[in-house]
Design a protein around this motif. Structure first.
Motif, PDB file in Angstrom:
ATOM      1  N   ASN A 207       0.897  -1.245  -0.030  1.00  0.00           N
ATOM      2  CA  ASN A 207       0.112   0.057   0.007  1.00  0.00           C
ATOM      3  C   ASN A 207       0.838   1.317   0.053  1.00  0.00           C
ATOM      4  O   ASN A 207       0.331   2.339  -0.714  1.00  0.00           O
ATOM      5  N   LEU A 208       2.115   1.333   0.649  1.00  0.00           N
ATOM      6  CA  LEU A 208       2.874   2.350   0.761  1.00  0.00           C
ATOM      7  C   LEU A 208       3.801   2.779  -0.621  1.00  0.00           C
ATOM      8  O   LEU A 208       4.177   3.832  -0.686  1.00  0.00           O
ATOM      9  N   LYS A 209       3.843   1.721  -1.685  1.00  0.00           N
ATOM     10  CA  LYS A 209       4.159   1.835  -2.850  1.00  0.00           C
ATOM     11  C   LYS A 209       3.276   2.487  -3.775  1.00  0.00           C
ATOM     12  O   LYS A 209       3.577   2.957  -4.848  1.00  0.00           O
ATOM     13  N   ASN A 210       1.871   2.777  -3.418  1.00  0.00           N
ATOM     14  CA  ASN A 210       1.029   3.617  -4.168  1.00  0.00           C
ATOM     15  C   ASN A 210       1.528   4.885  -4.523  1.00  0.00           C
ATOM     16  O   ASN A 210       2.025   5.688  -3.558  1.00  0.00           O
ATOM     17  N   SER A 211       1.471   5.552  -5.760  1.00  0.00           N
ATOM     18  CA  SER A 211       2.220   6.611  -6.138  1.00  0.00           C
ATOM     19  C   SER A 211       1.699   7.917  -5.095  1.00  0.00           C
ATOM     20  O   SER A 211       2.760   8.424  -4.609  1.00  0.00           O
ATOM     21  N   GLN A 212       0.506   7.999  -4.803  1.00  0.00           N
ATOM     22  CA  GLN A 212       0.164   9.016  -4.062  1.00  0.00           C
ATOM     23  C   GLN A 212       0.570   8.722  -2.882  1.00  0.00           C
ATOM     24  O   GLN A 212       0.965   9.874  -1.938  1.00  0.00           O
ATOM     25  N   THR A 213       0.387   7.557  -1.983  1.00  0.00           N
ATOM     26  CA  THR A 213       0.781   7.434  -0.647  1.00  0.00           C
ATOM     27  C   THR A 213       2.289   7.352  -0.390  1.00  0.00           C
ATOM     28  O   THR A 213       2.965   8.220   0.356  1.00  0.00           O
ATOM     29  N   ALA A 214       3.162   7.098  -1.473  1.00  0.00           N
ATOM     30  CA  ALA A 214       4.420   7.044  -1.413  1.00  0.00           C
ATOM     31  C   ALA A 214       4.850   8.426  -1.242  1.00  0.00           C
ATOM     32  O   ALA A 214       6.054   8.710  -0.866  1.00  0.00           O
ATOM     33  N   GLN A 215       4.261   9.368  -2.313  1.00  0.00           N
ATOM     34  CA  GLN A 215       4.851  10.631  -2.136  1.00  0.00           C
ATOM     35  C   GLN A 215       4.835  11.327  -0.952  1.00  0.00           C
ATOM     36  O   GLN A 215       5.450  11.996  -0.383  1.00  0.00           O
ATOM     37  N   VAL A 216       3.314  10.833  -0.203  1.00  0.00           N
ATOM     38  CA  VAL A 216       3.283  11.508   1.132  1.00  0.00           C
ATOM     39  C   VAL A 216       4.486  10.847   2.166  1.00  0.00           C
ATOM     40  O   VAL A 216       4.841  11.776   2.980  1.00  0.00           O
ATOM     41  N   PHE A 217       4.429   9.417   2.224  1.00  0.00           N
ATOM     42  CA  PHE A 217       5.277   8.775   3.129  1.00  0.00           C
ATOM     43  C   PHE A 217       6.571   9.245   3.089  1.00  0.00           C
ATOM     44  O   PHE A 217       7.196   9.302   3.938  1.00  0.00           O
ATOM     45  N   ASN A 218       7.156   9.581   1.812  1.00  0.00           N
ATOM     46  CA  ASN A 218       8.691   9.919   1.630  1.00  0.00           C
ATOM     47  C   ASN A 218       8.837  11.344   2.335  1.00  0.00           C
ATOM     48  O   ASN A 218      10.176  11.628   2.458  1.00  0.00           O
ATOM     49  N   THR A 219       7.881  11.729   2.663  1.00  0.00           N
ATOM     50  CA  THR A 219       8.248  13.310   3.162  1.00  0.00           C
ATOM     51  C   THR A 219       8.169  13.228   4.922  1.00  0.00           C
ATOM     52  O   THR A 219       8.596  14.115   5.303  1.00  0.00           O
TER      53      THR A 219
END
Length: 401
Positions: A207-219
């Motif tokens: 789930n964390l590799k979803n493009s939108q989620t990953a963008q937030v997670f990486n911050t």
């Protein structure tokens, strides 16, 4: 007169070949320049520093060691109060004095020197972003043995049993301290939370590799890795069976220096390096069967007149990951030679235990199947290894073998 007709096919073939070769070379260079790909493709342990920050300083620091070929992992807890000589300040101080949230490399390097390893990756999360990550992965499950009810300006309320913590509860769980509890209880809570967080990140990895989620997670964390390397690293961690991972704390002797209590690693830091070497050896060793991840139990008996030797030796063995179930005096205090009595029925593990203190005097004592002492009721009180300390033990090694 007609112009000569040129066959372009050989030239086209040359151009295609050059492009393909260039593309292959570029791909190879990208692969070689990505450290996580090199680690995963090679026969090496992946070492990663994790720091949870509170107001810009480490609240807790862990080094995760993972060996992909066997799927085994171990974690070391690095207390911030560890004392060392800080060369650039020309003084003895806490190891966390080196920590700079904007530049983690010097701290990462010093932790690596302490453990005797190279740490290739780092992940730093401040406590507010930890709460956001916890909410993003829909909570972290924690087992709480007894209910906690503290009514104050900032109430602390946790029910007993398995509880899923949201972000705010996670912050409270790893920061609260009770006035009547021992100093190691907050440390143990943070260790439990860290392992539970790793487990939950593994469960939510796709789930964390979803493009939108990953963008937030990486911050939400600081790292020297690019997003692709971070994703590959977390893919690798998702393969770890966290329930089999043990956290070992770097232990030491407390001393007062310039008005503060510092923890100086045993044996001038050589003990923790020995522990790390043995831990890595266990991670990479291809062991089959139920003994591969078992935590062995030990009973330590003092066979000398030296007061406190059994207790200090128990601390030593706990650092190597053994579960000490009893500390006592032996039947007499004039043992000349240290002896290990093996009741585990696993000779290789007994010899590995002996290697820690360089003891080759091992007696193998496997109960017969019809032995009444081998009943399930009695077996739970029998240690895998009984260690009787003799006069040839200098509190680190057996001498004169």
């Amino acid at each position: 007169m007609k112009a000569a007709k040129i066959d372009a096919s050989p030239l086209l073939l040359i151009i295609i070949t050059v492009l393909l070769a260039g593309g292959a070379a570029a791909g190879f260079m990208v692969f070689r320049s990505d450290p996580i790909e090199e680690s995963l493709s090679g026969d090496q342990v992946i070492n990663t520093l994790f720091v949870i920050e509170d107001q810009g300083k480490p609240l807790c620091t862990y080094v995760l060691m993972y060996y992909p070929a066997t799927g085994r992992a171990a974690v070391f807890d690095i207390p911030g109060s560890l004392g060392l000589i800080i060369q650039r300040l020309n003084r003895v101080d806490r190891i966390d004095m080196l920590y700079d949230s904007a530049k983690i490399a010097p701290f990462q390097s010093e932790v690596g020197k302490l453990l005797g390893i190279d740490i290739g990756f780092s992940v730093a999360i401040d406590i507010d972003n930890l709460a956001r990550i916890t909410d993003l992965i829909e909570g972290v499950d924690i087992f709480i043995p007894v209910p906690v009810e503290v009514y104050s300006e900032s109430p602390v309320l946790f029910p007993s049993g398995v509880t899923r913590l949201d972000g705010d509860k996670a912050k409270s769980y790893i920061t609260y301290e009770l006035p009547d509890e021992t100093a190691d209880m907050p440390v143990l809570r943070r260790q439990r939370f860290f392992l539970s967080l790793l487990k939950r990140l593994g469960e939510q990895n796709e789930n964390l590799k979803n493009s939108q989620t990953a963008q937030v997670f990486n911050t939400y964390f600081k790292t020297g890795m690019d997003s692709r390397t971070r994703a590959r690293l977390f893919d690798a961690f998702a393969q770890i069976d966290i329930d089999r991972v043990n956290i070992q704390s770097v232990a030491g002797v407390p001393r007062e220096v310039s008005g503060q209590i510092l923890l100086f690693p045993h044996w001038d830091g050589n003990l923790i390096k020995d522990i790390v070497r043995q831990t890595i050896s266990a991670l990479i060793r291809p062991v089959e069967g139920s003994y591969s991840d078992r935590i062995f139990t030990v009973e330590v008996l003092n066979g000398t007149p030296v007061t406190g030797m059994a207790s200090r030796t128990a601390d030593l063995l706990q650092g190597f990951g053994y579960d000490i179930i009893a500390i006592d005096n032996a039947d007499r205090n004039d043992y000349q030679n240290t002896v290990i009595i093996d009741r585990s029925g696993h000779e290789e593990s007994a010899r590995s235990f002996g290697e820690i203190i360089r003891c080759r005097n091992i007696q193998f004592e496997t109960p017969a199947p019809d032995d009444p002492d081998n009943s399930a009721q009695n077996h739970e009180y029998r240690a895998d290894f009984i260690l009787i300390l003799g006069k040839d033990f200098n509190e680190r090694y057996v001498t004169g073998n």
